[in-house]
Design a protein around this motif. Structure first.
Motif, PDB file in Angstrom:
ATOM      1  N   LEU B 191      -1.521 -27.301  30.426  1.00  0.00           N
ATOM      2  CA  LEU B 191      -1.973 -25.965  31.021  1.00  0.00           C
ATOM      3  C   LEU B 191      -0.702 -25.943  31.949  1.00  0.00           C
ATOM      4  N   ILE B 192      -0.132 -26.667  32.889  1.00  0.00           N
ATOM      5  CA  ILE B 192       0.736 -26.056  33.619  1.00  0.00           C
ATOM      6  C   ILE B 192       2.027 -25.747  33.272  1.00  0.00           C
ATOM      7  N   TRP B 193       2.305 -26.581  32.291  1.00  0.00           N
ATOM      8  CA  TRP B 193       3.684 -26.818  31.546  1.00  0.00           C
ATOM      9  C   TRP B 193       3.681 -25.229  30.911  1.00  0.00           C
ATOM     10  N   ALA B 194       2.236 -24.667  29.991  1.00  0.00           N
ATOM     11  CA  ALA B 194       1.467 -23.353  29.669  1.00  0.00           C
ATOM     12  C   ALA B 194       2.146 -21.692  31.075  1.00  0.00           C
ATOM     13  N   GLN B 195       1.855 -22.560  31.550  1.00  0.00           N
ATOM     14  CA  GLN B 195       1.897 -21.306  33.088  1.00  0.00           C
ATOM     15  C   GLN B 195       3.343 -20.759  33.175  1.00  0.00           C
ATOM     16  N   THR B 196       4.030 -22.076  32.923  1.00  0.00           N
ATOM     17  CA  THR B 196       5.475 -21.801  33.726  1.00  0.00           C
ATOM     18  C   THR B 196       6.490 -21.490  32.554  1.00  0.00           C
TER      19      THR B 196
END
Lengths: 467, 220
Positions: B191-196
């Motif tokens: 999720l963090i990666w996708a948002q970044t």
């Protein structure tokens, strides 16, 4: 303080005190039933795949395609550069996936072995080798060069000839074309052609003959292994990201609280305390703020009743404890409960009783938009001797009971007087669910901004390890 | 910029199956080894555990034995469970033996420790340079009267037991063709990666607090 309890949602537009979001959420449960019906259908992206060669737009006159449309032979005498026998697949390569791949097998390399494999656009001049025109690319067997629209090709890989299996692929994550020979990658180049691309095969000297494989037969190259290793690369980068310690435990805890899985929660709390070292769940504050332990025991009890098929008792309990939920007989929750009672009667073969119950409690939903299709499908259970083997088998599944239990759970949560704005659907989703939705939308949005190319996040695929 | 309203519409349009979320939670309980919780969850939700719960109890017994310093017992249990685990995992076996040595030293059984080191660990050390170095570090504990002055005193730390326990836990899971880590933390990282990733191309509401999943308006 409310003097009269608020009525629950109904599907025909009664939004008395429930904001649009609350109604959406309850309608959501009906949509979930519709989703169950489609469960057998493969979760594909709706793209048609190339399956055979396109005989209509091929360079007829220079080549001949076999009746099964999976092989091509050059029939002309090669005189110049504009009599190439080019043929495309019947459909363009799908884009909503990690990779696309196909292979050719050189049956006969003819006089000059000028076979090519590559990708071209729909408008390609079908008398030229792929790669000899802009917006196309081709890997040529006679020189092993890669051509991509400029006059000259560039040295790329080995030449290929009779009995070689050569593959062409697109990697949407890295935006590259890649080619293989006899099971090994020979090279890749950036893909700077936009739009739909057709797998393309070309032959250019007498007697050249090539078989094409769009996936019906096993490939020489391990494309699944390649995909797995590409996903792994991405996964390794993701694993390096740091997250707060023990956050998984907190999310599991709030999930269990949200849905009322009280016994699991108790066992979970005990286990985390006894772990070495003991797990401290940092979000105790967050949990309290949410008041997610509201009516925990009641929610647990109702869930158990529904899951055991004891619908009459469940309705009685709701009437006693939360009459506002069952006050409106046309609400989604009432519908789901009555439907479930009907299902339970059918399950044990009490068909006549079922019919009577259906007349009494479910007939009123026929004709109500939003309910009609489901009521009809539900009634269809009566028509089969073995309803579990019919097209409406999903009503008899455990998951249907779980769905109804979730709806009841959500309805009880929404009676919490301490929570403002309880009807907003975001309050009626567990934290875990919110995170998963955000993850999905971020991936979908990113893909959409990328020309809709590539894979998106699918929880089911991740749980099955992308098998 | 994508407004909060538009974004919430997209969020609500996602088709998420309850059973998949249940499976994710079950996977967590099973991998962490919480047998009772997994059993209860199966009963309360109808979710099937992905492996036989009996194997979890066995695995947890091994883990607990190591955590309590009963390494000999743990080794016996592992072999009962599946003798191939230690056979095919020389590094794990060495670490278990090393932990045994540490426990003997901790108990002050100096003679026994030396005998054990010479008979059981030295031969392994001869075969493998890394093992030899570990062995030498461990034996160094004996030289110091007051362990707290020893440069390798972290070996005596209880956290070293946990490290070894974790290693054996992972090996057992792997031998059962099960992943050693639960999937949930990976999804959070994703999720963090996708948002970044999406930040590169769009402005939209974020979730910044993973523990609540609260949606925050697109920042200025």
């Amino acid at each position: 303080m409310n003097s009269s309890p608020p009525p629950a949602n109904s599907a025909n537009g009664d939004t008395t005190n429930n904001g649009e979001n609350g109604q959406d959420l309850n309608l959501n449960f009906l949509d979930k039933i519709r989703l169950s019906a489609k469960r057998d259908a493969k979760e594909d992206e709706g793209e048609e795949l190339p399956t055979e060669l396109n005989t209509i737009n091929s360079a007829g006159g220079f080549l001949v395609v076999s009746p099964d449309k999976l092989s091509v032979k050059y029939t002309n005498t090669n005189l110049h550069g504009h009599d190439v026998g080019v043929v495309q697949a019947n459909k363009p390569a799908p884009i909503k996936c990690l990779t696309y791949y196909f292979e050719i097998f050189v049956k006969d390399s003819g006089i000059k072995g000028q076979i090519a494999i590559g990708f071209t656009k729909e408008s390609f001049k079908m008398r030229r080798q792929p790669g000899w025109e802009v917006n196309s690319c081709g890997y040529h067997g006679d020189d092993g060069y890669l051509y991509r629209g400029q006059g000259k090709g560039e040295p790329f890989g080995p030449k290929f000839t009779k009995d070689d299996a050569v593959g062409g692929g697109i990697n949407y994550a890295s935006q590259e074309f890649f080619f293989t020979k006899n099971g090994t990658i020979v090279g890749k180049i950036p893909k700077d052609i936009r739009g739909h691309l057709f797998p393309t095969v070309a032959v250019h000297s007498q007697n050249e003959e090539v078989l094409v494989n769009f996936g019906k037969k096993k490939f020489a190259f391990d494309i699944k292994g390649y995909e797995a290793s590409e996903r792994n690369k991405q996964q390794l980068a993701i694993e390096k990201i740091s997250i707060p310690p023990n956050i998984g435990y907190g999310l599991v805890k709030t999930y269990l609280l949200h849905y009322g899985y009280e016994e699991t929660l108790d066992a979970f709390n005990l286990a985390t305390k006894n772990t070495v070292p003991p797990i401290h769940i940092d979000q105790e504050n967050a949990i309290d703020e949410d008041d997610s332990s509201y009516a925990l025991k009641q929610r647990k009890n109702l869930r158990q009743l529904v899951r055991n098929g004891e619908i009459d008792t469940a309705l009685a309990e709701l009437q006693k404890l939360y009459p506002q939920i069952v006050q409106d007989d046309k609400s989604v929750v009432c519908f789901l409960l009555h439907c479930q009672k009907f299902i339970e009667l059918v399950r044990v073969g009490k068909l006549e009783e079922g019919v009577n119950y259906g007349r009494l409690e479910l007939a009123k939903f026929v004709g109500l938009t939003g309910f009609q299709d489901i009521v009809e499908d539900c009634f269809a259970l009566l028509a089969y001797e073995k309803p579990e083997e019919s097209s409406v088998w999903y009503f008899l599944e455990d998951s249907q009971r779980e769905l109804v239990a979730d709806a009841v759970n959500a309805a009880i949560l929404s009676t919490n007087p301490n929570k403002k704005d309880v009807q907003r659907s975001c309050h009626l989703q567990s934290h875990l669910e919110k995170l998963l939705r955000q993850l999905t939308v971020c991936c979908l949005e990113r893909r959409s901004l990328n020309g809709d190319q590539g894979e998106t996040f699918r929880l089911r695929h991740v749980l099955n390890n992308n098998r | 910029m994508i407004t909060r309203e538009e974004w919430e519409k997209k969020l609500n349009a996602v088709k998420l199956r309850k059973e998949d979320m249940n499976t994710l939670v079950m996977n967590f309980l099973v991998t962490e080894g919480y047998v009772e919780a997994a059993e209860k969850f199966q009963r309360e939700s109808g979710t099937k555990p992905e492996i036989d719960l009996a194997t979890i109890t066995d695995r947890m017994a091994v883990k607990k034995a190591v955590q309590n310093g009963n390494v000999e017992d743990a080794i016996e249990k592992v072999n009962d469970l599946n003798p191939e685990i230690l056979d095919t995992n020389p590094e794990l076996f060495f670490h278990l033996q090393q932990q045994r040595l540490i426990e003997l030293i901790r108990q002050g059984k100096t003679e026994e420790a030396l005998e054990f080191a010479q008979e059981e660990l030295a031969p392994r050390g001869e075969e493998n340079q890394a093992f030899l170095e570990e062995l030498e570090k461990t034996v160094a504990l004996l030289v110091f009267d007051d362990a707290s002055t020893c440069p390798v005193k972290e070996l005596l730390d209880l956290s070293h037991r946990l490290k070894t326990a974790s290693e054996v836990n992972a090996a057992i899971l792997t031998s059962q063709s099960h992943e050693k880590d639960p999937k949930l933390p990976s999804l959070l990282k994703m999720l963090i990666w996708a948002q970044t990733q999406l930040d590169e191309k769009a402005v939209y509401p974020h979730i910044n607090d993973l523990s609540t999943g609260k949606l925050e308006d697109p920042s200025e």
